[in-house]
Design a protein around this motif. Structure first.
Motif, PDB file in Angstrom:
ATOM      1  N   PHE A  23       0.847  -1.229   0.173  1.00 38.14           N
ATOM      2  CA  PHE A  23      -0.190  -0.001  -0.080  1.00 38.14           C
ATOM      3  C   PHE A  23       0.862   1.313   0.049  1.00 38.14           C
ATOM      4  O   PHE A  23       0.605   2.218  -0.771  1.00 38.14           O
ATOM      5  CB  PHE A  23      -1.043  -0.157   1.221  1.00 38.14           C
ATOM      6  N   VAL A  27       1.044   4.054  -2.887  1.00 38.67           N
ATOM      7  CA  VAL A  27       0.912   5.647  -2.650  1.00 38.67           C
ATOM      8  C   VAL A  27       2.060   6.445  -3.163  1.00 38.67           C
ATOM      9  O   VAL A  27       2.058   7.221  -3.659  1.00 38.67           O
ATOM     10  CB  VAL A  27       0.496   5.910  -1.153  1.00 38.67           C
ATOM     11  N   CYS A  30       2.173   6.558  -6.998  1.00 36.16           N
ATOM     12  CA  CYS A  30       1.107   7.477  -7.464  1.00 36.16           C
ATOM     13  C   CYS A  30       1.700   8.961  -7.170  1.00 36.16           C
ATOM     14  O   CYS A  30       1.545   9.750  -8.201  1.00 36.16           O
ATOM     15  CB  CYS A  30      -0.448   7.147  -6.781  1.00 36.16           C
ATOM     16  N   TYR A  51      -7.418  10.383  -7.721  1.00 32.48           N
ATOM     17  CA  TYR A  51      -7.052   9.334  -6.898  1.00 32.48           C
ATOM     18  C   TYR A  51      -7.306   9.234  -5.605  1.00 32.48           C
ATOM     19  O   TYR A  51      -7.622   8.064  -5.189  1.00 32.48           O
ATOM     20  CB  TYR A  51      -5.310   9.550  -6.910  1.00 32.48           C
ATOM     21  N   CYS A  54     -10.927   8.205  -5.735  1.00 33.19           N
ATOM     22  CA  CYS A  54     -11.155   6.680  -6.023  1.00 33.19           C
ATOM     23  C   CYS A  54     -10.508   5.933  -4.601  1.00 33.19           C
ATOM     24  O   CYS A  54     -11.186   4.819  -4.312  1.00 33.19           O
ATOM     25  CB  CYS A  54     -10.049   6.255  -7.198  1.00 33.19           C
ATOM     26  N   MET A  55      -9.642   6.340  -4.034  1.00 32.43           N
ATOM     27  CA  MET A  55      -9.033   5.508  -2.971  1.00 32.43           C
ATOM     28  C   MET A  55     -10.189   5.640  -1.762  1.00 32.43           C
ATOM     29  O   MET A  55     -10.449   4.430  -1.275  1.00 32.43           O
ATOM     30  CB  MET A  55      -7.844   6.082  -2.449  1.00 32.43           C
ATOM     31  N   THR A  56     -10.688   6.711  -1.340  1.00 35.39           N
ATOM     32  CA  THR A  56     -11.771   6.773  -0.487  1.00 35.39           C
ATOM     33  C   THR A  56     -13.162   5.922  -0.747  1.00 35.39           C
ATOM     34  O   THR A  56     -13.726   5.266   0.033  1.00 35.39           O
ATOM     35  CB  THR A  56     -11.999   8.173   0.062  1.00 35.39           C
ATOM     36  N   TRP A 114      -2.382   3.857 -10.461  1.00 33.96           N
ATOM     37  CA  TRP A 114      -3.686   3.975 -10.042  1.00 33.96           C
ATOM     38  C   TRP A 114      -4.466   2.798  -9.751  1.00 33.96           C
ATOM     39  O   TRP A 114      -4.854   2.603  -8.891  1.00 33.96           O
ATOM     40  CB  TRP A 114      -4.128   4.993 -11.121  1.00 33.96           C
ATOM     41  N   LEU A 117      -2.887   1.059  -6.742  1.00 34.52           N
ATOM     42  CA  LEU A 117      -3.330   1.789  -5.525  1.00 34.52           C
ATOM     43  C   LEU A 117      -4.969   1.200  -5.329  1.00 34.52           C
ATOM     44  O   LEU A 117      -5.067   0.637  -4.105  1.00 34.52           O
ATOM     45  CB  LEU A 117      -3.483   3.218  -5.774  1.00 34.52           C
ATOM     46  N   ILE A 118      -5.775   1.228  -6.301  1.00 36.92           N
ATOM     47  CA  ILE A 118      -7.243   0.437  -5.802  1.00 36.92           C
ATOM     48  C   ILE A 118      -7.105  -0.947  -5.353  1.00 36.92           C
ATOM     49  O   ILE A 118      -7.398  -1.131  -4.589  1.00 36.92           O
ATOM     50  CB  ILE A 118      -7.918   0.692  -7.335  1.00 36.92           C
ATOM     51  N   VAL A 121      -5.991  -0.811  -1.852  1.00 35.32           N
ATOM     52  CA  VAL A 121      -7.018  -0.456  -0.840  1.00 35.32           C
ATOM     53  C   VAL A 121      -7.725  -1.470  -0.419  1.00 35.32           C
ATOM     54  O   VAL A 121      -8.074  -1.651   0.729  1.00 35.32           O
ATOM     55  CB  VAL A 121      -7.866   0.943  -1.666  1.00 35.32           C
TER      56      VAL A 121
END
Length: 140
Positions: A23, A27, A30, A51, A54-56, A114, A117-118, A121
């Motif tokens: 993770f 981050v 990105c 970004y 999308c993450m939240t 990206w 990252l997703i 998450v």
């Protein structure tokens, strides 16, 4: 509904470390890509917001899906907001990435970072939720 097990098998410390490191790397990848983005300041600001959005929303979607799997009922409008927010975040961020006038190699870097990252998450959210549920079971 099945009864909860009396104890849960916990993730190993190696797995937890790998999830947090992965993770953090996503981050960083990105962040570095956005910091060095050869586009305009407006493009950079749009992508940072995309970004983060999308993450939240991925964290929110992960919770909503897990709650539904556990048999916890959410209002239909809440499910629409969660799924719609995630879809909107992903769609707008993809649209912003496609429409930017930068070299394809930059678009590829930002796109892969990206998606990395997703996926991280979702993995992090699952790991944290599993640990929380194991704590609850052990307290009983």
């Amino acid at each position: 509904m099945d009864s909860a097990p009396s104890c849960m098998r916990r993730d190993t410390s190696a797995w937890r470390a790998q999830v947090w490191i992965s993770f953090g790397l996503s981050v960083a990848i990105c962040g570095i890509g956005l910091a060095w983005l050869p586009g305009t300041d407006l493009d950079r600001a749009f992508m940072v917001m995309g970004y983060v959005f999308c993450m939240t929303t991925a964290f929110a979607l992960s919770k909503a899906v897990r709650d539904a799997a556990a048999g916890l009922a959410d209002a239909p409008l809440y499910r629409l907001v969660v799924w719609g927010g995630f879809g909107l975040a992903m769609g707008l961020t993809a649209w912003g990435l496609v429409r930017m006038e930068i070299q394809p190699v930059w678009k590829s870097y930002l796109g892969v970072g990206w998606l990395y990252l997703i996926t991280n998450v979702f993995t992090l959210a699952k790991m944290l939720r599993d640990a929380h549920e194991a704590d609850l079971i052990e307290r009983r």
